[in-house]
Structure formats: structure tokens, C-alpha cells
Motif scaffolding. Structure first.
Motif, PDB file in Angstrom:
ATOM      1  N   GLN A  84       0.704  -1.116  -0.015  1.00  0.00           N
ATOM      2  CA  GLN A  84      -0.051   0.147  -0.077  1.00  0.00           C
ATOM      3  C   GLN A  84       0.932   1.258  -0.069  1.00  0.00           C
ATOM      4  OE1 GLN A  84      -3.428  -0.184  -0.641  1.00  0.00           O
ATOM      5  NE2 GLN A  84      -2.898  -2.510  -0.820  1.00  0.00           N
ATOM      6  N   ASN A  85       2.216   0.992   0.186  1.00  0.00           N
ATOM      7  CA  ASN A  85       3.015   2.377   0.269  1.00  0.00           C
ATOM      8  C   ASN A  85       2.668   3.370   0.903  1.00  0.00           C
ATOM      9  OD1 ASN A  85       4.996   1.278  -1.828  1.00  0.00           O
ATOM     10  ND2 ASN A  85       3.256   1.603  -3.274  1.00  0.00           N
ATOM     11  N   LEU A  86       2.225   3.229   2.516  1.00  0.00           N
ATOM     12  CA  LEU A  86       1.819   4.256   3.114  1.00  0.00           C
ATOM     13  C   LEU A  86       3.149   4.690   3.950  1.00  0.00           C
ATOM     14  CD1 LEU A  86      -1.599   2.850   4.814  1.00  0.00           C
ATOM     15  CD2 LEU A  86      -1.292   4.440   3.066  1.00  0.00           C
ATOM     16  N   LEU A  87       4.140   4.017   4.063  1.00  0.00           N
ATOM     17  CA  LEU A  87       5.450   4.347   4.563  1.00  0.00           C
ATOM     18  C   LEU A  87       6.558   4.105   3.515  1.00  0.00           C
ATOM     19  CD1 LEU A  87       5.189   2.242   8.091  1.00  0.00           C
ATOM     20  CD2 LEU A  87       4.330   4.549   7.499  1.00  0.00           C
TER      21      LEU A  87
ATOM     22  N   ASP B 228      16.502  -1.315  13.730  1.00  0.00           N
ATOM     23  CA  ASP B 228      17.508  -0.374  12.622  1.00  0.00           C
ATOM     24  C   ASP B 228      17.057  -0.293  11.501  1.00  0.00           C
ATOM     25  OD1 ASP B 228      17.636  -3.182  11.928  1.00  0.00           O
ATOM     26  OD2 ASP B 228      19.891  -3.264  12.019  1.00  0.00           O
ATOM     27  N   ALA B 229      15.572  -0.436  11.450  1.00  0.00           N
ATOM     28  CA  ALA B 229      15.137  -0.437   9.978  1.00  0.00           C
ATOM     29  C   ALA B 229      14.321   0.998   9.973  1.00  0.00           C
ATOM     30  CB  ALA B 229      14.103  -1.630   9.689  1.00  0.00           C
ATOM     31  N   PHE B 230      14.569   2.022   9.329  1.00  0.00           N
ATOM     32  CA  PHE B 230      13.777   3.119   9.652  1.00  0.00           C
ATOM     33  C   PHE B 230      12.791   3.499   8.482  1.00  0.00           C
ATOM     34  CE2 PHE B 230      17.488   3.523  12.189  1.00  0.00           C
ATOM     35  CZ  PHE B 230      17.086   4.224  13.331  1.00  0.00           C
ATOM     36  N   TYR B 231      11.728   4.190   8.660  1.00  0.00           N
ATOM     37  CA  TYR B 231      10.639   4.662   7.984  1.00  0.00           C
ATOM     38  C   TYR B 231      10.196   5.877   8.155  1.00  0.00           C
ATOM     39  CZ  TYR B 231      10.563  -0.437   7.214  1.00  0.00           C
ATOM     40  OH  TYR B 231      10.931  -1.771   7.063  1.00  0.00           O
ATOM     41  N   GLN B 232       9.399   6.609   7.192  1.00  0.00           N
ATOM     42  CA  GLN B 232       8.522   7.967   7.056  1.00  0.00           C
ATOM     43  C   GLN B 232       7.309   7.758   6.599  1.00  0.00           C
ATOM     44  OE1 GLN B 232      10.935  10.415   4.379  1.00  0.00           O
ATOM     45  NE2 GLN B 232      11.726  11.714   6.074  1.00  0.00           N
TER      46      GLN B 232
END
Length: 105
Positions: free
Chosen positions: A61-64, A79-83
Motif C-alpha cells: 500500500q506504500n503508506l510508509l 535499525d530499519a527506519f521509515y517515514q
């Protein structure tokens, strides 16, 4: 909406990656998974269901947006970062609501 609440409640912070620069308002996959588990009652605290929903929200869904890596694979890791993506489509929100309904059935 749920994503607006998540954005307000998750510990957002800047994250720096060598050669790539600094990204604002980042959070970890682990933080997002834990937030979903605690805030979506349909998951009943089930970590497997929560991780699957998080993976769906990120990868399909590509929300993050995954930071510092090629692709948009979801990892429930510190250690996996998102926006959050700037625009969340109505179709993505409908899909998430349908997903929640199917999990509670």
C-alpha cells in the motif's frame, strides 16, 4: 484516521545515513509494529497478525517509505527506519479498513 494518530504518537526523529544525508520524522519498524499492536484492537495483541498488516501497509500500500535502503521491504527491527509518505491515497485507506475488518471476522 489511524495513520494520523500514528504520526502524532510515534517517536519521530531525524536519522542520518552516510552519503544519503539526513531524513526528518523517522521511526523504526519495531516502533511501528508495537504501535499497531497496541492501538488496533482487532489484532488482539497477536504479533504475527500485526507484522503482516505492517508489511502490507509498507510493501503493497506504500503508506510508509523505507529509509536508507533500496526497495521498500518491511522489517520489524530497531535499525530499519521509515517515514510516512506525504500523500496517503483513499484507496490505501480503504484497503487498510478492509484488512482490519477481515482480521476481526
Amino acid at each position: 484516521s489511524l495513520m494520523t494518530k500514528a504520526k502524532a504518537e510515534l517517536p519521530l526523529r531525524p536519522v542520518r545515513f552516510p552519503l544519503l544525508g539526513e531524513y526528518q520524522d523517522a521511526f523504526t519498524g519495531e516502533e511501528f509494529t508495537m504501535w499497531l499492536r497496541e492501538n488496533v484492537k482487532q489484532f488482539d495483541g497477536d504479533m504475527d497478525r500485526t507484522e503482516e498488516a505492517a508489511k502490507e501497509l509498507v510493501e503493497r500500500q506504500n503508506l510508509l517509505r523505507r529509509l536508507g535502503e533500496l526497495g521498500n521491504e518491511y522489517e520489524n527491527a530497531d535499525d530499519a527506519f521509515y517515514q510516512f509518505r506525504a500523500k496517503v491515497t483513499i484507496q490505501s485507506l480503504r484497503f487498510f479498513l478492509d484488512l482490519l475488518c477481515s482480521l476481526s471476522a
